[in-house]
Design a protein around this motif. Structure first.
Motif, PDB file in Angstrom:
ATOM      1  N   THR A 283      43.300  47.284  48.642  1.00  0.00           N
ATOM      2  CA  THR A 283      44.493  46.612  48.604  1.00  0.00           C
ATOM      3  C   THR A 283      44.304  45.759  47.477  1.00  0.00           C
ATOM      4  O   THR A 283      45.208  45.405  46.456  1.00  0.00           O
ATOM      5  N   TRP A 284      43.452  44.595  47.609  1.00  0.00           N
ATOM      6  CA  TRP A 284      43.210  43.676  46.508  1.00  0.00           C
ATOM      7  C   TRP A 284      42.958  44.244  45.304  1.00  0.00           C
ATOM      8  O   TRP A 284      43.231  44.053  44.210  1.00  0.00           O
ATOM      9  N   LYS A 285      42.133  45.310  45.278  1.00  0.00           N
ATOM     10  CA  LYS A 285      41.774  46.042  43.701  1.00  0.00           C
ATOM     11  C   LYS A 285      43.116  46.625  43.219  1.00  0.00           C
ATOM     12  O   LYS A 285      43.256  46.194  41.914  1.00  0.00           O
ATOM     13  N   GLY A 286      43.974  47.270  43.996  1.00  0.00           N
ATOM     14  CA  GLY A 286      45.184  47.996  43.301  1.00  0.00           C
ATOM     15  C   GLY A 286      46.203  46.948  42.805  1.00  0.00           C
ATOM     16  O   GLY A 286      46.580  46.916  41.778  1.00  0.00           O
ATOM     17  N   VAL A 287      46.412  45.769  43.626  1.00  0.00           N
ATOM     18  CA  VAL A 287      47.487  44.861  43.225  1.00  0.00           C
ATOM     19  C   VAL A 287      47.010  43.964  42.126  1.00  0.00           C
ATOM     20  O   VAL A 287      47.833  43.872  41.289  1.00  0.00           O
ATOM     21  N   LEU A 288      45.715  43.562  42.287  1.00  0.00           N
ATOM     22  CA  LEU A 288      45.166  42.801  41.152  1.00  0.00           C
ATOM     23  C   LEU A 288      45.148  43.310  39.697  1.00  0.00           C
ATOM     24  O   LEU A 288      45.361  42.871  38.706  1.00  0.00           O
ATOM     25  N   ARG A 289      44.657  44.762  40.062  1.00  0.00           N
ATOM     26  CA  ARG A 289      44.666  45.653  38.528  1.00  0.00           C
ATOM     27  C   ARG A 289      45.924  45.859  37.961  1.00  0.00           C
ATOM     28  O   ARG A 289      46.050  45.519  36.700  1.00  0.00           O
ATOM     29  N   ALA A 290      46.995  46.149  38.845  1.00  0.00           N
ATOM     30  CA  ALA A 290      48.190  46.359  38.154  1.00  0.00           C
ATOM     31  C   ALA A 290      48.826  45.173  37.643  1.00  0.00           C
ATOM     32  O   ALA A 290      49.162  45.062  36.467  1.00  0.00           O
ATOM     33  N   ARG A 291      48.674  43.648  38.273  1.00  0.00           N
ATOM     34  CA  ARG A 291      49.072  42.458  37.415  1.00  0.00           C
ATOM     35  C   ARG A 291      48.148  42.104  36.215  1.00  0.00           C
ATOM     36  O   ARG A 291      48.757  41.578  35.225  1.00  0.00           O
ATOM     37  N   VAL A 292      46.878  42.471  36.386  1.00  0.00           N
ATOM     38  CA  VAL A 292      46.123  42.090  35.318  1.00  0.00           C
ATOM     39  C   VAL A 292      46.700  43.104  33.886  1.00  0.00           C
ATOM     40  O   VAL A 292      46.607  42.606  32.911  1.00  0.00           O
ATOM     41  N   GLU A 293      46.834  44.444  34.130  1.00  0.00           N
ATOM     42  CA  GLU A 293      47.433  45.326  33.473  1.00  0.00           C
ATOM     43  C   GLU A 293      48.636  44.544  32.506  1.00  0.00           C
ATOM     44  O   GLU A 293      48.885  44.488  31.389  1.00  0.00           O
ATOM     45  N   PHE A 294      49.608  44.292  33.573  1.00  0.00           N
ATOM     46  CA  PHE A 294      50.794  43.758  32.946  1.00  0.00           C
ATOM     47  C   PHE A 294      50.625  42.323  32.149  1.00  0.00           C
ATOM     48  O   PHE A 294      51.299  42.300  31.071  1.00  0.00           O
ATOM     49  N   ILE A 295      49.814  41.572  32.584  1.00  0.00           N
ATOM     50  CA  ILE A 295      49.460  40.377  31.724  1.00  0.00           C
ATOM     51  C   ILE A 295      48.988  40.407  30.710  1.00  0.00           C
ATOM     52  O   ILE A 295      49.497  39.963  29.260  1.00  0.00           O
ATOM     53  N   LEU A 296      48.108  41.463  30.508  1.00  0.00           N
ATOM     54  CA  LEU A 296      47.386  41.725  29.150  1.00  0.00           C
ATOM     55  C   LEU A 296      48.300  42.595  28.258  1.00  0.00           C
ATOM     56  O   LEU A 296      48.250  42.275  27.032  1.00  0.00           O
ATOM     57  N   ARG A 297      49.207  43.420  28.763  1.00  0.00           N
ATOM     58  CA  ARG A 297      50.270  43.998  28.177  1.00  0.00           C
ATOM     59  C   ARG A 297      51.147  43.291  27.399  1.00  0.00           C
ATOM     60  O   ARG A 297      51.552  43.208  26.310  1.00  0.00           O
ATOM     61  N   SER A 298      51.690  42.199  28.414  1.00  0.00           N
ATOM     62  CA  SER A 298      52.486  41.335  27.950  1.00  0.00           C
ATOM     63  C   SER A 298      52.232  40.239  26.718  1.00  0.00           C
ATOM     64  O   SER A 298      52.871  39.541  25.986  1.00  0.00           O
ATOM     65  N   HIS A 399      30.791  40.902  41.002  1.00  0.00           N
ATOM     66  CA  HIS A 399      30.358  41.672  40.044  1.00  0.00           C
ATOM     67  C   HIS A 399      28.977  42.024  39.778  1.00  0.00           C
ATOM     68  O   HIS A 399      28.193  40.900  40.158  1.00  0.00           O
ATOM     69  N   ASP A 400      28.880  43.247  39.482  1.00  0.00           N
ATOM     70  CA  ASP A 400      27.195  43.447  39.494  1.00  0.00           C
ATOM     71  C   ASP A 400      27.033  43.902  37.877  1.00  0.00           C
ATOM     72  O   ASP A 400      25.743  44.106  37.657  1.00  0.00           O
ATOM     73  N   GLN A 401      28.014  43.778  36.889  1.00  0.00           N
ATOM     74  CA  GLN A 401      27.535  43.791  35.614  1.00  0.00           C
ATOM     75  C   GLN A 401      28.779  42.685  35.032  1.00  0.00           C
ATOM     76  O   GLN A 401      29.576  42.299  35.487  1.00  0.00           O
ATOM     77  N   PRO A 402      28.306  42.288  33.609  1.00  0.00           N
ATOM     78  CA  PRO A 402      29.131  41.410  33.017  1.00  0.00           C
ATOM     79  C   PRO A 402      30.719  41.873  32.759  1.00  0.00           C
ATOM     80  O   PRO A 402      30.926  43.057  32.697  1.00  0.00           O
ATOM     81  N   VAL A 403      31.781  41.080  32.898  1.00  0.00           N
ATOM     82  CA  VAL A 403      33.236  41.403  33.108  1.00  0.00           C
ATOM     83  C   VAL A 403      33.738  40.926  31.505  1.00  0.00           C
ATOM     84  O   VAL A 403      33.519  39.657  31.371  1.00  0.00           O
ATOM     85  N   PRO A 404      34.571  41.717  30.977  1.00  0.00           N
ATOM     86  CA  PRO A 404      35.145  41.110  29.968  1.00  0.00           C
ATOM     87  C   PRO A 404      35.826  39.719  30.001  1.00  0.00           C
ATOM     88  O   PRO A 404      36.397  39.485  30.886  1.00  0.00           O
ATOM     89  N   GLU A 405      35.818  38.912  28.802  1.00  0.00           N
ATOM     90  CA  GLU A 405      36.323  37.392  29.062  1.00  0.00           C
ATOM     91  C   GLU A 405      37.804  37.619  29.315  1.00  0.00           C
ATOM     92  O   GLU A 405      38.266  36.657  30.110  1.00  0.00           O
ATOM     93  N   VAL A 406      38.438  38.518  28.523  1.00  0.00           N
ATOM     94  CA  VAL A 406      40.044  38.618  28.709  1.00  0.00           C
ATOM     95  C   VAL A 406      40.330  39.027  30.201  1.00  0.00           C
ATOM     96  O   VAL A 406      41.464  38.568  30.794  1.00  0.00           O
ATOM     97  N   VAL A 407      39.530  39.916  30.590  1.00  0.00           N
ATOM     98  CA  VAL A 407      40.053  40.379  32.034  1.00  0.00           C
ATOM     99  C   VAL A 407      39.833  39.325  33.122  1.00  0.00           C
ATOM    100  O   VAL A 407      40.668  39.205  33.910  1.00  0.00           O
ATOM    101  N   ARG A 408      38.865  38.402  32.982  1.00  0.00           N
ATOM    102  CA  ARG A 408      38.397  37.240  33.661  1.00  0.00           C
ATOM    103  C   ARG A 408      39.672  36.191  33.675  1.00  0.00           C
ATOM    104  O   ARG A 408      40.103  35.825  34.731  1.00  0.00           O
ATOM    105  N   ALA A 410      42.582  36.917  32.490  1.00  0.00           N
ATOM    106  CA  ALA A 410      43.828  37.428  33.045  1.00  0.00           C
ATOM    107  C   ALA A 410      43.693  37.353  34.740  1.00  0.00           C
ATOM    108  O   ALA A 410      45.054  37.475  35.294  1.00  0.00           O
ATOM    109  N   LEU A 411      42.636  37.824  35.302  1.00  0.00           N
ATOM    110  CA  LEU A 411      42.487  37.879  36.660  1.00  0.00           C
ATOM    111  C   LEU A 411      42.765  36.163  37.239  1.00  0.00           C
ATOM    112  O   LEU A 411      43.405  36.502  38.594  1.00  0.00           O
ATOM    113  N   VAL A 412      42.549  35.417  36.595  1.00  0.00           N
ATOM    114  CA  VAL A 412      42.798  33.938  37.016  1.00  0.00           C
ATOM    115  C   VAL A 412      44.210  33.700  37.034  1.00  0.00           C
ATOM    116  O   VAL A 412      44.970  33.434  38.103  1.00  0.00           O
ATOM    117  N   LEU A 413      45.316  34.328  36.029  1.00  0.00           N
ATOM    118  CA  LEU A 413      46.673  34.116  36.103  1.00  0.00           C
ATOM    119  C   LEU A 413      47.204  35.128  37.135  1.00  0.00           C
ATOM    120  O   LEU A 413      48.286  34.753  37.631  1.00  0.00           O
TER     121      LEU A 413
END
Length: 475
Positions: A283-298, A399-408, A410-413
């Motif tokens: 649930t966390w993964k699905g909700v936050l992924r959808a919101r991160v996609e929305f923020i980066l597209r916007s 995380h087990d590998q580096p995460v792109p800076e923009v994703v991090r 967007a995840l905060v927002l």
């Protein structure tokens, strides 16, 4: 090679886990889970040795994986006719996996979890995506037997494998980015069988299977204490984020509990093995992924998975969101025109754990549909569902590998939106469910991180090209 070394490793699952066997579906098996557990010939849950061998191989240093577990090398050589001829060279594994055995805890049946995908445009469950997975309960004991052959009773190879087992952090089966598959090594025993001696030869010929590890085996590793399955991967934000339930929460298990004297049952909430209400990592993964996609597209941060791709299950596999959260291939891609994809998917770098809801009050709420003509309750439309109220929960993002800076960023927002109530979790978020409120320490951290995240996205924003002036054409 006159000495056979048998290593017996006892593992304990600290969370739900499963190696699925979708190939087990046959005609008439529609009542079985969509992803059933792998089973042996007697129908008992089974954990293939290949799953543990792969996890143990990943634990080994990269430069030692071939020497310990073998490999297959493909080389291309020039042939007599001027072409290229591929040659395959295989190196056998020095570590042999003899088998595994599962022991379920007393009075702990197999569990099933249901999941569904969410349509990005309608923000509701997507049709034909409901499926369930059969899981082993936490506390399940796994025994693994390994064999190594050496020329002497003592060997650096044996010491290396024992050290590898002692430091092993097993990850078993699928769903590892949503909290599944964690285990701990409890005990490792070593039994050396010297075939050059009568005693060793007699033991090898008269005993077999688990009986090879007898009372002469030496305990070479013992777990100091049970950690409770706490992941060892680092936190993405250096901490767990704490939230309170602001109104109520309903994440269903997909089943109904019967009520005496009532025609309909109660839609029950998802609970863990300790009967505590649960927000699953999926649930966390699905909700936050959808919101991160929305923020980066916007914000115009390059090309990310778009909602127009939501007509099919899967993701693009090429953007930063897919890199961080993982992706799966679109159905039919491999059979379409053009070259087939190099991969059918990739595991994400972000790891989301289950979140038990502590100090919660579970109540039953009754609902009824309204008759559009008469304005009263519609006959036969009364239903009830459990809701979780007055609870607190922790969100663990690792995380087990580096995460792109923009994703991090967007995840905060996205987490700010979650704390502000713009985004909810679970069902019926438009009817007073699923709103969370950040606890004081988490709220202060989000406030401090918000401006940094905004500056990061502005710095990575793709500039919009200036509009070209239109040339006036004389009439």
């Amino acid at each position: 090679m006159s000495v056979i070394h048998i290593l017996e490793a006892d593992l304990e699952l600290t969370g739900p886990a499963a190696v699925a066997a979708p190939e087990a579906h046959t005609v008439g098996s529609v009542l079985r889970p969509g992803l059933p557990l792998a089973r042996d010939g007697w129908g008992h849950p089974h954990l293939p040795g290949t799953s543990l061998a792969g996890s143990l191989r990943q634990q080994a240093p990269p430069e030692r994986r071939k020497g310990l577990f073998g490999d297959v090398d493909k080389e291309s050589d020039a042939s007599a006719d001027g072409g290229r001829k591929a040659e395959t060279t295989a190196t056998a594994s020095a570590v042999r996996v003899l088998g595994t055995r599962l022991t379920l805890p007393d009075d702990a049946p197999l569990t099933r979890r249901r999941r569904t995908a969410v349509d990005r445009r309608r923000a509701a469950a997507k049709a034909t995506t409901l499926h369930d997975r059969e899981l082993l309960p936490p506390g399940t004991e796994v025994t693994l037997w390994l064999r190594l052959d050496t020329a002497a009773l003592t060997s650096p190879l044996i010491d290396e494998v024992i050290d590898l087992l002692s430091e092993w952090r097993p990850r078993i089966g699928g769903g590892r980015t949503t909290g599944y598959g964690r285990a701990e090594v409890v005990t490792v025993r070593h039994r050396a069988i010297d075939l050059s001696t009568p005693e060793g030869l007699r033991h090898w010929l008269t005993r077999g299977g688990p009986g090879l590890v007898d009372d002469q085996a030496t305990v070479v590793h013992q777990r100091a204490r049970r950690t409770g399955g706490a992941p060892d991967e680092p936190y993405l934000f250096g901490r767990a984020l704490q939230f309170d339930i602001a109104d109520s929460l309903h994440i269903g298990r997909g089943t109904h509990a019967g009520r005496p004297g009532r025609r309909s049952g109660v839609a029950v909430v998802l609970r863990d093995h300790e009967d505590t209400p649960l927000v699953p990592g999926s649930t966390w993964k699905g909700v936050l992924r959808a919101r991160v996609e929305f923020i980066l597209r916007s914000t115009g941060i390059g090309a990310v998975c778009s909602s127009v791709q939501d007509t099919a299950s899967g993701s693009c596999g090429a953007c930063v969101v897919c890199e961080a959260f993982g992706w799966t291939e679109h159905p039919g891609t491999a059979g379409g025109e053009g070259e087939p994809p190099e991969s059918v998917g990739a595991r994400g770098r972000l790891l989301f754990a289950d979140s038990p809801v502590r100090d919660a009050t579970v109540r039953v709420r009754h609902h009824v549909a309204i008759d559009r003509v008469f304005g009263g309750a519609r006959d036969g439309s009364l239903y009830a569902r459990e809701t979780v109220e007055n609870g607190r929960l922790a969100l663990h993002i690792r995380h087990d590998q580096p995460v792109p800076e923009v994703v991090r960023a967007a995840l905060v927002l996205a987490l700010v939106d979650l704390a502000d109530g713009t985004v909810g979790i679970g069902g019926a978020t438009t009817r007073g469910h699923g709103t969370l409120a950040a606890r004081p320490a988490t709220a202060d951290w989000l406030t401090a991180e918000r401006q940094t995240a905004i500056r990061t996205l502005r710095a990575h924003r793709t500039p919009t090209p200036p509009a070209q002036p239109t040339e006036e054409v004389p009439v």
